[in-house]
Design an enzyme around this catalytic site. Structure first.
Site, mmCIF file in Angstrom:
data_model
loop_
_atom_site.group_PDB
_atom_site.id
_atom_site.type_symbol
_atom_site.label_atom_id
_atom_site.label_comp_id
_atom_site.label_asym_id
_atom_site.label_seq_id
_atom_site.Cartn_x
_atom_site.Cartn_y
_atom_site.Cartn_z
ATOM 1 N N TYR A 158 1.070 -1.512 0.127
ATOM 2 C CA TYR A 158 0.014 -0.079 0.281
ATOM 3 C C TYR A 158 0.697 1.233 0.353
ATOM 4 O O TYR A 158 0.561 2.260 -0.754
ATOM 5 C CB TYR A 158 -1.013 0.076 0.914
ATOM 6 C CG TYR A 158 -2.322 0.879 0.923
ATOM 7 C CD1 TYR A 158 -3.140 0.441 1.180
ATOM 8 C CD2 TYR A 158 -2.079 2.173 1.735
ATOM 9 C CE1 TYR A 158 -3.889 1.844 0.263
ATOM 10 C CE2 TYR A 158 -2.840 3.278 1.318
ATOM 11 C CZ TYR A 158 -3.917 2.803 0.721
ATOM 12 O OH TYR A 158 -4.670 3.681 0.739
ATOM 13 N N ALA B 7 1.585 13.856 -22.814
ATOM 14 C CA ALA B 7 0.822 12.450 -23.196
ATOM 15 C C ALA B 7 1.537 12.327 -24.713
ATOM 16 O O ALA B 7 2.143 11.055 -24.201
ATOM 17 C CB ALA B 7 -0.926 12.707 -23.961
ATOM 18 N N HIS C 273 -21.492 12.357 -28.432
ATOM 19 C CA HIS C 273 -20.382 11.647 -30.213
ATOM 20 C C HIS C 273 -21.221 10.134 -29.192
ATOM 21 O O HIS C 273 -21.098 9.253 -30.255
ATOM 22 C CB HIS C 273 -19.378 12.114 -29.643
ATOM 23 C CG HIS C 273 -18.480 11.424 -30.378
ATOM 24 N ND1 HIS C 273 -16.792 11.465 -30.658
ATOM 25 C CD2 HIS C 273 -17.923 11.657 -31.784
ATOM 26 C CE1 HIS C 273 -16.608 11.015 -31.417
ATOM 27 N NE2 HIS C 273 -17.276 11.315 -32.252
HETATM 28 C C1 LIG Z 1 -5.125 11.075 -23.501
HETATM 29 C C2 LIG Z 1 -5.319 12.797 -23.299
HETATM 30 C C3 LIG Z 1 -5.740 12.947 -22.111
HETATM 31 C C4 LIG Z 1 -6.629 12.634 -20.964
HETATM 32 O O1 LIG Z 1 -5.822 11.293 -20.636
HETATM 33 P P1 LIG Z 1 -6.496 10.390 -19.845
HETATM 34 O O2 LIG Z 1 -5.974 9.267 -19.861
HETATM 35 O O3 LIG Z 1 -7.563 9.616 -21.563
HETATM 36 O O4 LIG Z 1 -7.806 10.536 -19.370
HETATM 37 C C5 LIG Z 1 -4.726 14.756 -22.044
HETATM 38 N N1 LIG Z 1 -4.161 15.343 -22.646
HETATM 39 C C6 LIG Z 1 -3.764 14.312 -24.025
HETATM 40 C C7 LIG Z 1 -3.261 15.658 -25.473
HETATM 41 C C8 LIG Z 1 -4.261 13.074 -24.330
HETATM 42 O O5 LIG Z 1 -3.795 12.859 -25.228
#
Ligand SMILES: *Cc1c(COP(=O)(O)O)cnc(C)c1O
Length: 460
Positions: free
Chosen positions: A71, A216, A451
């Protein structure tokens, strides 16, 4: 097309199947012509998203078996922490369950009511979380980034003059922070240049404004800098990443993209005081700070994925595959109309040019997604008029500048044959249906995010 060097081979495979025409017809009718409502096993090639859909490596799987599920203070967390610190040169690491969790926690902590967050095309969950914290997003992407045909190597760049102007006009106090998204998701992963990032850092320093990165696809962005920006062709990906994050205040990251993991996210900051503030909401919403809602197993996968994504051979394959697919489409059936230049993780087909005779308000991009499934068992996603929704004040349908069918490429999953098949199907649709004069209308229009749940029918 030059041949590519793939830095992996398949060891475990997952069966997929192409249903017969009649079955596909039945499935898509039953789904109300909405691809989100299909069962994944009825899809042959799934290009819905690159999020969490990548193939994990043997090293990731091996490390996952070592996952420590303690944990607090697990070995897996320490490994992840070290990998993240080394990747970004930032000290304070909080794992979270996915990118939007990091967005929720950061924005609810640092955005005050009515404050602005200027940036380069905020991702939709990011925008939603800034607005949920009662902040306001300001999109200052360069003009070239808004066009589907203008060629520019860094269409994700922010307009520096507009940014400076905005700060002077609205005042530093009205701005919570500046957010740069790398690569910029809208447009399929258009990169931001180092020159642009450096200039934004300079502006932030001059005004003492915090700068955060939506990371990301940070590694794909670094690869584009290496390939396209003068002065970086001899720099290693690791050095480019260090320079990109040098001087920034922190990052949020969905680890389902460039950490090639099925789940997970990161919130990483430079300031100890901010870190202390962020710990409480992480504990409240995610889990204790050394696991943040993901398992030790997933932290291991994430740490190893971060290591693999920075390898030049991987990135060269990854971006090369997307580029080649784009070229293949341009050579199919007299040219499938796509957004140019191709970005890092997706191809966008311009449906208004694909079906030039279908009226813009009859959802040409949604129809193209439906045809791809009907004729080839392929799943793409509409990024256009249906997604855009209605103007909340007037109730009118919004008409976005482009009506697109996005084909998103999962990491390390599909081979050239899969893409040749997709190109062939698109070519057939163009030849057989390109002259169509009618499109789709709603059967049931779902409220809110229409969507996902709306259904459609053909206008005959
Ligand atoms: C996918 C994405 C997010 C959000 O992330 P999740 O893991 O889907 O919650 C934020 N910013 C960008 C640029 C993304 O491509």
């Amino acid at each position: 097309m030059k041949s590519r060097v793939l830095p992996f081979k398949a060891k475990v495979v997952e069966p997929i199947r192409l249903l017969g025409r009649q079955e596909r017809q039945e499935r898509i009718e039953k789904a109300g012509l909405n691809l989100f409502r299909l069962d994944a096993e009825d899809v042959y090639i799934d290009l819905l998203t690159d999020s969490g859909t990548g193939a994990i490596s043997v090293a990731q799987l091996g490390r996952m078996m070592e996952g420590d599920e303690s944990y607090a203070g697990s070995r897996s967390f320490r490994r992840l922490e070290k990998e993240v610190q080394g990747t970004f040169n930032l000290p304070y690491v909080l794992p979270v369950h996915q990118g939007r969790a990091a967005e929720r926690i950061l924005n609810s902590t640092i955005v005050g009511p009515g404050q602005y967050v200027p940036g380069n095309s905020h991702f939709d969950t990011t925008k939603a979380h800034i607005e949920y914290a009662r902040g306001r997003c300001v999109d200052l992407t360069i003009e070239e980034g808004r066009s589907s045909t203008i060629n520019h190597p860094f269409k994700g760049n922010i307009d520096l003059e507009q940014l400076k102007h905005f700060i002077v006009e609205h005042g530093v106090e009205s701005i919570a922070y500046i957010l740069m998204t790398i690569t910029c998701n809208s447009g399929g992963g258009q990169p931001v240049s180092m020159e642009n990032l450096d200039a934004v850092k300079e502006i932030c320093r001059a005004h003492q404004l915090p700068l955060f990165i939506d990371a990301a696809r940070f590694a794909e962005n670094a690869y584009f800098i290496n390939q396209r920006e003068p002065g970086f062709s001899d720099s290693s990906i690791t050095d480019i990443i260090h320079q990109m994050f040098d001087g920034v205040d922190g990052l949020t990251m969905s680890s389902k993209k460039d950490a090639i993991s099925p789940m997970g996210g990161l919130l990483v900051v430079r300031d100890q005081e901010l870190f202390t503030k962020l710990r409480t909401p992480v504990i409240l919403f995610e889990g204790y700070v050394t696991y943040g809602g993901i398992s030790g197993l997933m932290m291991e996968s994430l740490a190893q994925g971060l290591r693999e994504v920075k390898e030049f051979s991987y990135l060269d394959y990854r971006i090369g595959q997307v580029t080649d697919f784009g070229e293949m489409l341009q050579q199919t059936a007299g040219g499938i109309p796509i957004v140019e230049p191709v970005g890092g993780h997706a191809i966008f087909v311009d449906a208004r040019r694909f079906f030039p005779k279908v009226p813009e308000d009859q959802f040409p991009a949604q129809m193209l997604c439906v045809e791809l499934y009907r004729q080839g068992g392929i799943r793409g996603v509409e990024v256009g008029a249906c997604l855009a929704g209605r103007n909340p004040d007037t109730g009118e349908n919004l008409r976005p500048p482009l009506d697109l069918c996005r084909l998103t490429i999962p990491r390390r999953v599909y081979f050239k044959e899969h893409f040749e098949y997709v190109a062939e199907v698109l070519g057939q649709i163009k030849e057989r249906c390109g002259e169509r004069t009618t499109g789709l209308k709603f059967k049931v229009e779902a409220p809110g995010i229409r969507h996902f749940d709306s259904t459609f029918e053909y206008i005959s």
